[in-house]
Design a protein around this motif. Structure first.
Motif: not given
Length: 505
Positions: A152-158, A297-301
């Motif tokens: 999820f971190g890789v997806w969110t960073k992208a 996960y997106l909301l948390e970020n």
């Protein structure tokens, strides 16, 4: 004495007769020693079958088929070797081996993330789309899987790298890599809600399992409280018919689910003195769970989106998808290792459907069976005695003969992926499903056995290899027992005894 004398002539004739007789005697001795050697080679395991299995009333009342063949193709032991029987999880040896051969040991599943619409001033006026590629390890709890937070971190960073800070749209999930099928037609309805009954999905998540917490009431007859723990399935209605049972009755709960509508049912009882129970069940909507937890996960970020998780199968918009990022699974040989070691049904079913998808373009069970037969033919395996209805062996309509298993194992030795296949098979006393097999045997015996176990109600099977001497090489074997009317523990000593006789030989 002249060499042409009658005496010498007679002597030569007598010598020739004697020499001829000596050749016959010598040939007889060699032939006898050959039969003795073959008898020793065959005797241990075959004698064990004759003396200990055929005479055991538990086996007489069962259906049993056995074959063991050495590396040169000589029969070591057999009984009903051409009879196809239920395989249970020994079917996984066929699905995983063919998968390695057809797809390649380095094959990786891909999961992609894309967006629709356009990006303006940090706002995505469109959707984020998660496009599954069949990866069975996505979000898995197994140690081979990459942690879901890192994925999820890789997806969110992208997504952030595109300048997106808010999404004026939804998270859409696309599991169309595989044809969405509820389960193989031959699976039992009772298996469908259990954790071992998880089906493959084009966008799998958390081993396609869901954990629940069951809390009995204070009094018999009270409602049992049911709470979904992880992962969440958006929109899932759990019909709770669980009640608190009598003291000492334990956990008698049952879970039923299907994938036509988002609804499941808990039935049965949990004993009043049982305490809190944690149950792991089948999740028929893992793609929705993946979308839900990625949105969290997106909301948390700091990236908001609309709350609904959209199933692409029912999503009418055909907007163009713009690629953002893709991530990969571990290599197939690692997945196969886990599949055979712990007998992971969902992984086996996924590998089967992947064979169909990659070889025919259609990820359905029908196309996968066609592809399997095609690959077996290319390998030169005689398919007599082979009927396949799933990839894991949970079906009670898989029928395979020991002769087929041994022929197949022989051809696997000729493939470039044999080493990876061989080491994936559990060993007695080692990690996996053979941990308690041959428990009291010498370690040298245990080290010679590499095999897959299989069990269903009234079914116990083993198939694989036993390391013989340099002269005989790897012995291929299968022992399939069906329809016995006693506990499996009653059958195991003789089944283990047969494997031990092969290892001793």
């Amino acid at each position: 004495m002249h060499f042409s004398s009658p005496f010498f002539t007679k002597f030569v004739e007598l010598f020739k007769i004697l020499l001829s007789d000596m050749k016959k005697v010598l040939f007889s001795i060699i032939l006898f020693l050959g039969f003795v050697a073959y008898g020793f080679a065959q005797g241990g395991a075959q004698n064990y079958i004759n003396k200990h299995i055929k005479t055991d009333p538990n086996f007489k009342n069962a259906v049993i088929a056995i074959l063991a063949v050495d590396e040169k193709g000589n029969t070591v032991a057999e009984w009903n070797s051409n009879m196809p029987l239920l395989t249970a999880s020994t079917m996984k040896t066929i699905s995983t081996g063919v998968g390695l051969h057809a797809l390649g040991k380095d094959f990786k599943y891909t999961t992609k993330v894309a967006y629709t619409g356009d990006i303006k001033d940090g706002v995505l006026n469109g959707d984020i789309v998660i496009i599954g590629g069949g990866d069975p390890t996505l979000g898995s709890t197994d140690t081979l899987a990459y942690p879901i937070d890192s994925i999820f971190g890789v997806w969110t960073k992208a997504i952030k790298d595109l300048g997106i800070t808010r999404i004026e749209g939804n998270v859409v999930v696309d599991d169309s890599y595989f044809v969405r099928e509820m389960m193989p037609d031959s699976w039992s309805w009772g298996n469908f809600g259990a954790s071992y009954g998880c089906s493959p999905n084009g966008l799998s998540f958390n081993d396609n399992e869901q954990k629940f917490k069951l809390v009995p009431g204070e009094n018999v007859g009270d409602k049992v409280r049911v709470q979904a723990i992880y992962p969440q399935v958006p929109g899932l209605e759990v019909v709770n018919e669980l009640v608190t049972g009598e003291k000492g009755t334990g956990n008698r709960s049952g879970y039923y689910v299907q994938d036509m509508v988002r609804a499941s049912q808990y039935v049965g009882t949990v004993g009043v003195d049982r305490g809190v129970v944690y149950e792991t069940n089948s999740n028929r909507f893992p793609h929705l769970s993946c979308g839900f937890h990625f949105r969290e996960y997106l909301l948390e970020n700091g990236i908001e989106s609309l709350p609904e998780i959209i199933d692409a199968k029912y999503y009418g918009c055909k907007a163009e998808r713009h690629p953002i990022v893709e991530t990969y699974s571990p290599e197939l040989w690692e997945i196969v290792n886990v599949t055979n070691r712990v007998s992971q049904n969902m992984y086996a079913e996924t590998i089967l459907k992947t064979i169909g998808k990659e070889l025919t373009g259609v990820g359905s069970y029908d196309s996968s069976f066609v592809a399997m037969r095609r690959v077996l033919d290319q390998m030169g395996v005689d398919r007599t005695g082979f009927t396949q209805e799933d990839g894991s062996g949970l079906s009670r309509q898989n029928y395979v003969s020991p002769r087929f298993f041994c022929n197949y194992f022989d051809k696997m030795q000729d493939t470039e992926v044999f080493e990876e296949f061989f080491v994936s098979l559990p060993m007695p006393g080692g990690p996996g499903t053979l941990r308690s097999v041959l428990k009291n045997a010498d370690q040298k015996i245990k080290d010679r056995v590499h095999a897959k176990s299989g069990s269903l109600a009234n079914v116990r099977c083993y198939a694989g290899y036993v390391q013989g001497s340099k002269k005989y090489g790897l012995v291929r074997f299968a022992i399939l027992t069906n329809n016995f009317a006693v506990p499996t523990s009653t059958m195991m000593p003789k089944i283990e005894g047969f494997m031990k006789s092969l290892a001793n030989w």
